[in-house]
Design a protein around this motif. Structure first.
Motif, PDB file in Angstrom:
ATOM      1  N   ARG A   1       0.826  -1.087  -0.192  1.00  0.00           N
ATOM      2  CA  ARG A   1       0.499  -0.083  -0.249  1.00  0.00           C
ATOM      3  C   ARG A   1       1.107   1.291   0.125  1.00  0.00           C
ATOM      4  N   HIS A   2       2.127   0.913   0.277  1.00  0.00           N
ATOM      5  CA  HIS A   2       2.450   2.378   0.479  1.00  0.00           C
ATOM      6  C   HIS A   2       4.092   2.252  -0.602  1.00  0.00           C
ATOM      7  N   ARG A   3       4.746   1.252  -0.505  1.00  0.00           N
ATOM      8  CA  ARG A   3       6.157   1.965  -1.169  1.00  0.00           C
ATOM      9  C   ARG A   3       6.067   1.535  -2.662  1.00  0.00           C
ATOM     10  N   VAL A   4       6.324   2.661  -3.471  1.00  0.00           N
ATOM     11  CA  VAL A   4       5.479   2.375  -4.968  1.00  0.00           C
ATOM     12  C   VAL A   4       7.266   1.674  -5.881  1.00  0.00           C
ATOM     13  N   PRO A   5       6.666   0.647  -6.788  1.00  0.00           N
ATOM     14  CA  PRO A   5       7.544  -0.510  -7.093  1.00  0.00           C
ATOM     15  C   PRO A   5       8.172   1.079  -8.515  1.00  0.00           C
ATOM     16  N   TRP A   6       9.091   2.331  -8.119  1.00  0.00           N
ATOM     17  CA  TRP A   6       9.216   2.871  -9.285  1.00  0.00           C
ATOM     18  C   TRP A   6      10.947   2.256 -10.192  1.00  0.00           C
ATOM     19  N   LYS A   7      11.039   1.226 -10.145  1.00  0.00           N
ATOM     20  CA  LYS A   7      12.308   0.222 -10.677  1.00  0.00           C
ATOM     21  C   LYS A   7      11.687  -0.105 -11.918  1.00  0.00           C
ATOM     22  N   ASP A   8      10.792  -0.891 -11.656  1.00  0.00           N
ATOM     23  CA  ASP A   8      10.039  -1.627 -12.318  1.00  0.00           C
ATOM     24  C   ASP A   8       8.763  -0.901 -13.736  1.00  0.00           C
ATOM     25  N   LEU A   9       8.084  -0.455 -12.071  1.00  0.00           N
ATOM     26  CA  LEU A   9       7.347   1.094 -14.054  1.00  0.00           C
ATOM     27  C   LEU A   9       7.879   1.494 -14.268  1.00  0.00           C
ATOM     28  N   LEU A  10       9.165   2.047 -14.419  1.00  0.00           N
ATOM     29  CA  LEU A  10      10.272   2.951 -14.885  1.00  0.00           C
ATOM     30  C   LEU A  10      11.071   1.494 -16.053  1.00  0.00           C
ATOM     31  N   THR A  11      11.315   0.920 -15.642  1.00  0.00           N
ATOM     32  CA  THR A  11      11.601  -0.183 -16.685  1.00  0.00           C
ATOM     33  C   THR A  11      10.810  -0.231 -17.897  1.00  0.00           C
ATOM     34  N   CYS A  12       9.005  -0.862 -17.488  1.00  0.00           N
ATOM     35  CA  CYS A  12       7.818  -0.574 -18.493  1.00  0.00           C
ATOM     36  C   CYS A  12       7.782   0.356 -18.906  1.00  0.00           C
ATOM     37  N   TRP A  13       7.683   0.939 -18.411  1.00  0.00           N
ATOM     38  CA  TRP A  13       7.399   2.460 -19.458  1.00  0.00           C
ATOM     39  C   TRP A  13       8.763   3.292 -20.317  1.00  0.00           C
ATOM     40  N   ALA A  14       9.772   2.168 -19.872  1.00  0.00           N
ATOM     41  CA  ALA A  14      10.907   3.134 -21.014  1.00  0.00           C
ATOM     42  C   ALA A  14      10.313   1.702 -22.442  1.00  0.00           C
ATOM     43  N   LEU A  15      10.651   0.649 -21.631  1.00  0.00           N
ATOM     44  CA  LEU A  15       9.991  -0.253 -23.333  1.00  0.00           C
ATOM     45  C   LEU A  15       9.142   0.136 -23.664  1.00  0.00           C
ATOM     46  N   SER A  16       8.072   0.452 -22.853  1.00  0.00           N
ATOM     47  CA  SER A  16       6.559   1.390 -23.883  1.00  0.00           C
ATOM     48  C   SER A  16       7.347   2.132 -25.260  1.00  0.00           C
ATOM     49  N   GLY A  17       7.591   3.038 -24.265  1.00  0.00           N
ATOM     50  CA  GLY A  17       8.607   4.027 -25.215  1.00  0.00           C
ATOM     51  C   GLY A  17       9.260   4.124 -26.720  1.00  0.00           C
ATOM     52  N   ALA A  18      10.296   2.822 -25.860  1.00  0.00           N
ATOM     53  CA  ALA A  18      10.735   2.226 -26.693  1.00  0.00           C
ATOM     54  C   ALA A  18       9.805   1.877 -28.218  1.00  0.00           C
ATOM     55  N   LEU A  19       8.962   0.792 -27.956  1.00  0.00           N
ATOM     56  CA  LEU A  19       8.807   0.255 -29.035  1.00  0.00           C
ATOM     57  C   LEU A  19       7.589   1.363 -29.708  1.00  0.00           C
ATOM     58  N   VAL A  20       7.047   2.089 -29.241  1.00  0.00           N
ATOM     59  CA  VAL A  20       6.158   3.145 -29.560  1.00  0.00           C
ATOM     60  C   VAL A  20       6.587   4.398 -30.047  1.00  0.00           C
ATOM     61  N   GLY A  21       8.692   4.228 -30.078  1.00  0.00           N
ATOM     62  CA  GLY A  21       9.164   4.902 -31.358  1.00  0.00           C
ATOM     63  C   GLY A  21       9.499   4.178 -32.405  1.00  0.00           C
ATOM     64  N   ALA A  22      10.018   3.032 -32.404  1.00  0.00           N
ATOM     65  CA  ALA A  22      10.172   1.760 -33.157  1.00  0.00           C
ATOM     66  C   ALA A  22       8.681   1.494 -33.490  1.00  0.00           C
ATOM     67  N   GLY A  23       8.045   1.664 -33.567  1.00  0.00           N
ATOM     68  CA  GLY A  23       6.403   1.465 -34.275  1.00  0.00           C
ATOM     69  C   GLY A  23       6.555   3.134 -35.429  1.00  0.00           C
ATOM     70  N   PHE A  24       6.640   3.979 -34.814  1.00  0.00           N
ATOM     71  CA  PHE A  24       6.755   6.014 -35.661  1.00  0.00           C
ATOM     72  C   PHE A  24       7.832   5.340 -36.497  1.00  0.00           C
ATOM     73  N   GLY A  25       9.142   4.780 -36.027  1.00  0.00           N
ATOM     74  CA  GLY A  25      10.506   5.043 -37.464  1.00  0.00           C
ATOM     75  C   GLY A  25       9.908   3.825 -37.803  1.00  0.00           C
ATOM     76  N   LEU A  26       9.245   2.180 -38.031  1.00  0.00           N
ATOM     77  CA  LEU A  26       8.780   1.765 -38.903  1.00  0.00           C
ATOM     78  C   LEU A  26       7.878   3.289 -40.379  1.00  0.00           C
ATOM     79  N   VAL A  27       6.553   2.730 -39.432  1.00  0.00           N
ATOM     80  CA  VAL A  27       5.860   4.126 -40.061  1.00  0.00           C
ATOM     81  C   VAL A  27       6.522   5.220 -41.365  1.00  0.00           C
ATOM     82  N   LEU A  28       7.284   5.485 -40.758  1.00  0.00           N
ATOM     83  CA  LEU A  28       7.366   7.154 -40.916  1.00  0.00           C
ATOM     84  C   LEU A  28       8.727   7.179 -42.230  1.00  0.00           C
ATOM     85  N   TYR A  29       9.831   5.663 -42.066  1.00  0.00           N
ATOM     86  CA  TYR A  29      10.568   5.480 -42.659  1.00  0.00           C
ATOM     87  C   TYR A  29      10.564   5.029 -44.343  1.00  0.00           C
TER      88      TYR A  29
END
Length: 615
Positions: free
Chosen positions: A195-223
């Motif tokens: 209820r108190h500790r925020v798992p920042w390490k795992d959240l940031l890992t998932c958010w970074a992966l999501s951002g990388a995947l979205v960036g790769a998707g835009f790269g494929l579409v715009l290339y």
């Protein structure tokens, strides 16, 4: 995002959307009827894992197939190409619509569970927000992954197979723990209770992966104006099918070979005295001068001591251990055999020698057992002094009188514990072990028995993993000490050196004779490419020097630590010096060690240890 695009997607996919809602309704009905599992799960919110996993996998795959794969497969994206709408806006619209299709069912499931749970437990808004964040992050990550896979067109199915095989191999054949990483850690055992500790390490890992995947998707579409994504959506050629099939078959073969290598049979001697220890066994073979009766007693002693040490460290499983007598080794030299088709620790020693030291052998054997049990993870140099110190301290607990004297001799020159391999080579296994044991004694005194035992278990038994992943996740010694309210690393080094200073003051009678010994090594050229080595031991007072030994070993390129059994030995009785009966070639690299034996210490003293290039 364009309203016209939204209307177009609605007209095209409304049937699929209705089907998804029916599936979501069925899922919510299952969640509603899951109250019986509350007694077993401990919290209503543990039931939220099921819809989260379903939406992150099957739901995201379904939405990606309808919004992206179907679009390119039916060539309807060609209609969008002629419209005055950028490709980036089209992809952004699809990503937002996919998010809008997946998150509302998750939020509805959470609200339904909150309505059920508030009658049984106190629920704060922070806790609900934390649950929503931990549940929605894997769903968004799954949606981003399947959206990118949809843009890969004909290569998406091979990608799924490749990732499944890779994740299986990493989770089962390595020390990579999938359940403690990223989205799997967010949905771990504390999901419904933290209820108190925020798992920042795992959240940031998932958010970074999501951002990388979205960036790769835009790269494929715009290339190249989207031609790459359009080409990937076409059918796979026969040549591509053959290549992908060969690649997957080769991957299967590699994983199977790796798995077979990890499942080698334990080493077993056909004729040996055996003593059980934990779930394994300890085997001692008999030989010339070492009859079966002595082998049986020695096996029982080693098994009892090894079992006590494993209980202290919390080792649940031990590798099979085999001890072989061999007359060709010196009494103070022990050798570990390399096994190619079996698992275990096989060591050889001159067990029948009159001056064989069982405690020194136990220290060597226990060190090799810990190395094998941790798959080499305890050999990281910055912590190796803890390994050497612990095994030496453990076998000398009942009679630790030699340790202060040995540590005094070992510390006559300063050392750097972070560069322990250099210290170990300069001092030898016996004195370096005593030096590390004095540090362990200081650490135990500062932490207390309970915290010291917990630290040893954490350092020697439960490291985080191998390779870069283990090195990245492994807590440093400073963190482990701070967590147990112990001294800092610098403070520990200061206390350690203060204890060594007191040892030197108490054993000046052993140190003074050593200061008068002066070993010399001289290279004499015999030709343009060959040299000979002349060595001598002198005393500053002119008195006859004691007998000494020259140990030597030709170094291979990039050779790190040289084991004691690999060193050849030349004994010199007189003080007039001697010549090494070997020709040394220009450019070769050698390790030379000059040492004298000490009966008072019970181990040799290295006066000089030098790596030298012949020139």
């Amino acid at each position: 995002m364009s309203l016209a695009l939204v209307r177009k997607e609605w007209r095209e996919h409304r049937g699929a959307w209705l089907l998804l809602q029916l599936l979501v309704a069925a899922m919510l009905l299952v969640v509603w009827q899951g109250q019986e599992a509350f007694a077993e799960q401990g919290s209503f919110f543990a039931l939220l894992k099921s819809p989260t996993l379903l939406l992150a996998s099957g739901g995201a795959l379904f939405v990606a197939h309808r919004l992206i794969v179907h679009e390119y497969g039916q060539r309807t994206q060609l209609f969008l190409e002629v419209l005055p709408v950028s490709r980036a806006r089209v992809l952004a619209t699809k990503l937002v619509l996919g998010t809008a299709a997946l998150l509302p069912p998750l939020v509805l499931s959470l609200l339904l569970l909150w309505n059920q749970a508030r009658a049984h437990e106190s629920i704060s808004g922070r806790f609900v927000l934390l649950l929503l964040t931990r549940a929605s992050t894997p769903v968004l990550l799954g949606w981003c992954f399947f959206a990118l896979a949809g843009l890969l067109g004909r290569y998406r199915n091979p990608l799924y197979l490749f990732l499944l095989i890779a994740l299986f191999a990493a989770d089962h054949l390595t020390d990579f723990d999938l359940s403690r990483w990223g989205p799997f850690a967010l949905l771990g055992s504390d999901f419904a209770f933290e209820r108190h500790r925020v798992p920042w390490k795992d959240l940031l890992t998932c958010w970074a992966l999501s951002g990388a995947l979205v960036g790769a998707g835009f790269g494929l579409v715009l290339y190249r104006d989207g031609t790459l994504a359009e080409l990937l959506s076409q059918r796979m050629s026969h040549r591509e099918k053959v290549f992908i099939a060969c690649l997957l078959v080769g991957l299967f073969v590699c994983v199977a070979t790796w798995d077979e290598a990890n499942q080698r049979k334990p080493f077993a001697l056909s004729e040996a005295e055996r003593a059980p220890v934990k779930s394994s066994s300890l085997q001692v073979a008999s030989g010339v001068g070492f009859p079966p009766e002595r082998a049986r007693l020695f096996a029982e002693r080693l098994a009892a001591d090894l079992g006590t040490m494993s209980d202290f460290l919390g080792l649940e499983q031990l590798p099979p251990v085999a001890v072989l007598p061999i007359l060709e080794l010196d009494a103070d030299v022990f050798q570990r055999a390399e096994l190619e088709k079996a698992d275990g620790v096989v060591v050889r020693a001159n067990l029948a020698a009159p001056d064989f030291d069982p405690l020194a052998f136990e220290s060597f054997l226990f060190r090799e057992v810990l190395i094998e049990a941790s798959q080499g993870r305890v050999l990281r140099e910055e912590r190796q002094w803890l390994l050497d110190g612990f095994t030496t301290w453990w076998v000398n607990q009942t009679g630790a009188e030699p340790l202060p004297a040995r540590a005094a001799v070992a510390s006559r020159e300063d050392f750097e514990e972070k560069h322990w391999l250099t210290t170990r080579e300069r001092l030898g296994p016996c004195l370096s072990g005593a030096l590390g044991a004095r540090g362990l004694q200081v650490l135990r005194h500062r932490l207390g028995q309970s915290a010291f035992q917990e630290l040893m278990r954490r350092v020697l038994v439960i490291p985080e993993g191998t390779g870069f992943w283990g090195l990245w996740r492994e807590p440093r010694l400073a963190e482990l000490l701070a967590h147990r309210d112990g001294p800092s690393v610098d403070e520990l080094a200061g206390f350690w050196r203060e204890a060594l200073r007191r040892d030197r003051e108490a054993h000046t009678d052993m140190l003074e004779p050593l200061t008068r010994l002066q070993p010399t090594l001289t290279l004499v050229a015999e030709s343009a490419r060959t040299f000979r080595l002349e060595h001598e031991l002198r005393t500053s007072t002119g008195a006859p020097p004691p007998p000494y030994a020259l140990l030597h070993h030709e170094l291979e390129p990039f050779e790190n630590e040289v084991p004691a059994h690999a060193l050849s030995r030349q004994d010199v009785v007189s003080g007039t010096g001697a010549r090494l009966p070997l020709g040394l070639s220009r450019g070769a690299r050698w390790l030379f060690v000059v040492q004298v034996d000490s009966e008072a210490l019970g181990c040799p003293i290295r006066l000089l240890a030098q790596r030298r290039e012949i020139r």
